[in-house]
Enzyme design. Sequence first.
Site, short mmCIF file in Angstrom:
data_model
loop_
_atom_site.label_atom_id
_atom_site.label_comp_id
_atom_site.label_asym_id
_atom_site.label_seq_id
_atom_site.Cartn_x
_atom_site.Cartn_y
_atom_site.Cartn_z
N THR A 97 -38.07 11.07 43.45
CA THR A 97 -38.33 9.68 43.07
C THR A 97 -38.12 9.55 41.56
OG1 THR A 97 -39.91 9.38 44.86
CG2 THR A 97 -40.01 7.80 43.05
N LYS A 172 -37.56 2.84 47.10
CA LYS A 172 -38.71 3.73 47.01
C LYS A 172 -39.78 3.14 46.10
CE LYS A 172 -41.27 7.39 47.57
NZ LYS A 172 -40.84 8.78 47.29
#
Length: 293
Positions: A97, A172
């Site tokens: 991420t 995300k």
Amino acid sequence: MARSVGFIGLGIMGRAMARRLVDAGHRVRVWNRDASKAAELVAAGAAPAATPREAAAGADVVITIVTDSPAVEAVILGPDGVIHGAAPGSVVVDMTTIHPSVARKVGTVLREKKIGFLDSPVTGMEFRAKDGTLSLLVGGEKADLERVRDVLSILGNRITYFGPQGSGQTAKACNQILCAVNMVGIVEALHLGRLNGLDQATLVEALIPGAGGSWALDRFGPQIVKRDFQPGGRIALMLKDLGIIEEAAAEVGLPLAGAAAAKRYFEENKVAGEVDLGTQAMYKAVERRILKR
């Protein structure tokens, strides 16, 4: 068909994912900064690599899942990075991420070398990584996704393509807003019940089927009741993600009242030395506020 896969980053999620690829019969070469974390995979049939460059050499697909944006740039673009070992025509899939802008930068540099790149962060926890039921959020060239879909399908049962480079990371960020704000609702609701004399275990059971119920309440509510704060997702990583979310939201002028509230609680956890606990330890931060009143 067996593929050659380089796998870089063997944390809790990475180890489980790499093990699935090994067990599926793919030729997997692994690298991790702490080489001892590779021992279990090597014993299972993976080959060890001395550098990310070596892990990428000869691979059809290279998967990276490390800590943050600087780590991604280091393992992919650094002096011993993937870019120096990966062959033209191969595809690098980053599952870390990171900020969407970093994904776009890495993708641009790799494509100059005729190497494909997908930003494909994942949602789900360790047990989903072990089961191959992660959700993959993908940005990049769709043709690159189709070239590696067979490998990715071993890791996740839901692969969603969102569009150009960085789109997976934006998706995300949206997911992490939901996770963080959901946790605020859970811990505040449980404290309100507790302070009014309700049995928390009964409250959790009653609320799960209702309109305010969620996967997070089902998963973390019972853990909070038991004061089990062991990590599924660590507070340290959520704070990193919330920083990315703040930057991405600022770029488009989006106010983030809910995410900001979650970040304040998690920062209090950090001050208390709790960054390696699970995100459900936000309960402790709220608890301390109550005790100070």
